[in-house]
Design an enzyme around this catalytic site. Structure first.
Site, PDB file in Angstrom:
ATOM      1  N   HIS A 333       0.827  -1.221   0.000  1.00 38.83           N
ATOM      2  CA  HIS A 333       0.000   0.000   0.000  1.00 38.83           C
ATOM      3  C   HIS A 333       0.863   1.274   0.000  1.00 38.83           C
ATOM      4  O   HIS A 333       1.959   1.248  -0.527  1.00 38.83           O
ATOM      5  CB  HIS A 333      -0.994  -0.027   1.164  1.00 38.83           C
ATOM      6  CG  HIS A 333      -1.712  -1.329   1.273  1.00 38.83           C
ATOM      7  ND1 HIS A 333      -2.776  -1.668   0.491  1.00 38.83           N
ATOM      8  CD2 HIS A 333      -1.467  -2.427   2.055  1.00 38.83           C
ATOM      9  CE1 HIS A 333      -3.187  -2.893   0.791  1.00 38.83           C
ATOM     10  NE2 HIS A 333      -2.410  -3.380   1.730  1.00 38.83           N
ATOM     11  N   GLU A 348      -2.439   0.570   7.925  1.00 35.30           N
ATOM     12  CA  GLU A 348      -1.554  -0.550   7.608  1.00 35.30           C
ATOM     13  C   GLU A 348      -0.300  -0.068   6.870  1.00 35.30           C
ATOM     14  O   GLU A 348       0.803  -0.554   7.108  1.00 35.30           O
ATOM     15  CB  GLU A 348      -2.297  -1.581   6.741  1.00 35.30           C
ATOM     16  CG  GLU A 348      -1.452  -2.795   6.375  1.00 35.30           C
ATOM     17  CD  GLU A 348      -1.995  -3.583   5.192  1.00 35.30           C
ATOM     18  OE1 GLU A 348      -3.179  -3.411   4.843  1.00 35.30           O
ATOM     19  OE2 GLU A 348      -1.227  -4.358   4.596  1.00 35.30           O
ATOM     20  N   HIS A 402       2.939  -6.895   4.672  1.00 33.90           N
ATOM     21  CA  HIS A 402       1.574  -6.430   4.944  1.00 33.90           C
ATOM     22  C   HIS A 402       1.138  -6.730   6.366  1.00 33.90           C
ATOM     23  O   HIS A 402       1.751  -7.543   7.060  1.00 33.90           O
ATOM     24  CB  HIS A 402       0.579  -7.127   3.997  1.00 33.90           C
ATOM     25  CG  HIS A 402       0.647  -6.648   2.587  1.00 33.90           C
ATOM     26  ND1 HIS A 402      -0.314  -5.850   2.020  1.00 33.90           N
ATOM     27  CD2 HIS A 402       1.588  -6.849   1.631  1.00 33.90           C
ATOM     28  CE1 HIS A 402       0.033  -5.582   0.761  1.00 33.90           C
ATOM     29  NE2 HIS A 402       1.182  -6.176   0.498  1.00 33.90           N
ATOM     30  N   GLU A 466       1.903 -11.655   5.822  1.00 33.36           N
ATOM     31  CA  GLU A 466       0.870 -11.022   6.638  1.00 33.36           C
ATOM     32  C   GLU A 466       1.357 -11.206   8.064  1.00 33.36           C
ATOM     33  O   GLU A 466       1.150 -12.239   8.690  1.00 33.36           O
ATOM     34  CB  GLU A 466      -0.491 -11.691   6.412  1.00 33.36           C
ATOM     35  CG  GLU A 466      -1.096 -11.449   5.028  1.00 33.36           C
ATOM     36  CD  GLU A 466      -1.673 -10.044   4.848  1.00 33.36           C
ATOM     37  OE1 GLU A 466      -1.547  -9.206   5.770  1.00 33.36           O
ATOM     38  OE2 GLU A 466      -2.254  -9.779   3.780  1.00 33.36           O
TER      39      GLU A 466
HETATM   40 ZN    ZN Z   1      -2.192  -5.157   2.903  1.00 31.24          ZN
END
Ligand code: ZN
Length: 502
Positions: A333, A348, A402, A466
């Protein structure tokens, strides 16, 4: 990851709302295990749920002499298969097999008081060969030690000769005695009606980009054997014949694929190895079979054997001229795309960048690694731009960072790592995940195959981490902690270095 999580929840909701289509009592389903029809207790039967063939797991596991326990409170089915423990949970699309977590194409369900699981799980995780005959509503299962067919003397050739000398192949004496046991009378239903209807057909065989791709009209799990002298991988499709082939069907001899000039590969050939029941054999001959990792899967009805040829003797070609290995770090992002929002309203994108910059700082100290960032500030490169950067650099490793989130379920916690298909990416994922889980100290959600653009379209070993759930209070606390971030960054670097053998 926010959108895909929402999408997942949405599809999960639809799934819950969908009526379950099961074959009602009108058609009696059958399970044949190692040549014997199983007695299905009461209402246990094979059902089809949204195109997935589901089988009652208990009756199958028990007939394989495994210990099976059903815990009603936790909705867990525990199976002890030799030294391997398998735990499946009703409604959960993940199962634990030994020390790892695997994804199921459909969660186990209770249908008429019986837990059913996708047939593919039984073939992939319990090692059974599975054939589904939709017309006769019959599942034929064969355990790995079960002789695939009666010994035939006709088609002896070099492949067979090598196979029969393998220690794991069924010995002629004892196995046949078991076959002829009184519980399996010669008039058993298998011998009579099964053959024609259950034969699968191969329509195309290709080899490109280190992948063997076989188009079949049904999914059938092949038996894969590696052999030495000459080094080769032998892929046997049981109950399978050649159909309407786009290439010449071999007649008696072996057909050969034109594979061009691929390093380490000698040739790829195929034949109808056996008749009655038919069995198609594909042989991939290589220079050195021990330098190859392979990974098998079905995608869109095609069987794919992905070969990852590890060539330890040759270092990767220096692309930059510096001779360094190129590692691309991708903080997810950024800029206009904040990613998900944490339980304390942090973005995030901030977490991703903070951790990625710590990874960069450590990698800059590595004399043999050149680190390239997809972003170092709060900007938004598109995912295609990130992919292009890594591909243009011909990078050795791509790591996307992430944070996860399920705002509606703040109790969900843990670290998970994604790869997409390639065996090299899977290997990288396993190594980095191991280090990251240890550093974060959160629940281990395992390594998963996922079709995410930045790991799908990049051409090098690529993973997406993640790290934890920003929607979970204690995960978020750890993820936002400077000291935990430093540990996580070191763990990611340790994993990259272990993968690159530095
Ligand atoms: Zn993400």
């Amino acid at each position: 990851m926010k959108k895909s999580v929402l999408l997942f929840l949405f599809s999960a909701l639809i799934l819950l709302l969908m009526p379950v289509q099961s074959h009602a009592a009108t058609t009696q389903t059958k399970i044949i295990l190692d040549g014997q029809e199983l007695n299905l207790p009461n209402e246990a039967e094979v059902v089809t749920v949204r195109n997935n063939i589901m089988i009652p797991i208990r009756v199958v596991a028990e007939n394989l002499k495994f210990n099976v326990n059903w815990d009603k409170k936790t909705q867990n089915v525990n199976i002890q298969q030799l030294s391997k423990a398998i735990t499946l949970t009703v409604g959960k699309q993940e199962a634990s097999v030994g020390n790892s977590t695997v994804s199921l194409n459909m969660a186990p369900q209770i249908i008429k008081n019986t837990v059913v699981v996708p047939i593919r799980f039984v073939s992939e995780e319990m090692g059974l060969t599975v054939v589904w005959n939709n017309k006769e509503k019959t599942v034929t299962l064969a355990s790995p030690t079960f002789p695939p067919s009666s010994p035939d003397n006709g088609s002896q050739n070099d492949e067979l000769a090598s196979l029969t000398s393998l220690p794991s192949s069924p010995a002629n004496g004892s196995q046949n005695d078991e076959l002829a046991s009184p519980t399996s009378p010669p008039s058993s239903p298998v011998n009579g009606s099964q053959n024609d209807a259950t034969i699968n057909l191969v329509h195309e065989i290709n080899y490109a980009n280190n992948q063997l791709v076989v188009s079949l009209d049904h999914e059938v799990t092949p038996v894969i054997t590696t052999l030495k002298n000459p080094d080769r991988i032998v892929v046997d499709f049981p109950f399978t014949d050649f159909g309407n082939m786009s290439q010449p069907v071999p007649d008696g001899s072996m057909g050969k694929l034109s594979t061009g000039d691929i390093p380490n590969l000698t040739d790829v050939r195929y034949s109808l190895f056996k008749n009655d029941p038919a069995q198609v054999r594909i042989v991939i001959e290589l220079n050195n079979v021990s330098s190859v990792n392979y990974y098998q899967q079905y995608i869109a009805g095609k069987f794919i054997l992905d070969l990852n040829i590890v060539n330890a003797s040759k270092p990767a070609p220096p692309i930059t001229g510096s001779g360094k290995r190129i590692v691309v770090i991708d903080p997810g992002h950024g800029g206009s795309d904040p990613g998900t929002t944490s339980i304390t309203n942090k973005h995030e994108k901030q977490f991703n960048l903070a951790l990625a910059l710590k990874v960069q700082a450590i990698l800059l100290q590595e004399p043999e690694i050149e680190v390239v960032m997809t972003r170092e500030t709060d900007i938004y490169p598109t995912r295609s731009e990130r992919v292009k950067l890594a591909n243009d650099l011909n990078a050795d490793v791509f790591v996307s960072i992430h944070g996860n989130s399920v705002p509606s379920s703040p109790q969900i916690t843990g670290t998970e790592t994604y790869y997409y298909q390639r065996a090299s990416s899977k290997e990288l994922a396993n190594i980095v995940h191991k280090h990251l889980v240890e550093a974060m100290g959160l629940y281990d959600r395992g390594v998963k195959n996922g079709s995410l653009q930045v790991i799908r379209e990049t051409k090098m070993p690529a993973i997406l981490l993640e790290v934890g759930f920003l929607s979970n209070k204690s995960d978020e606390e750890a993820m936002m902690s400077e000291s935990v971030q430093t540990q996580a960054a070191q763990a990611i670097v340790d994993g990259i270095k272990e993968y690159l053998k530095l």
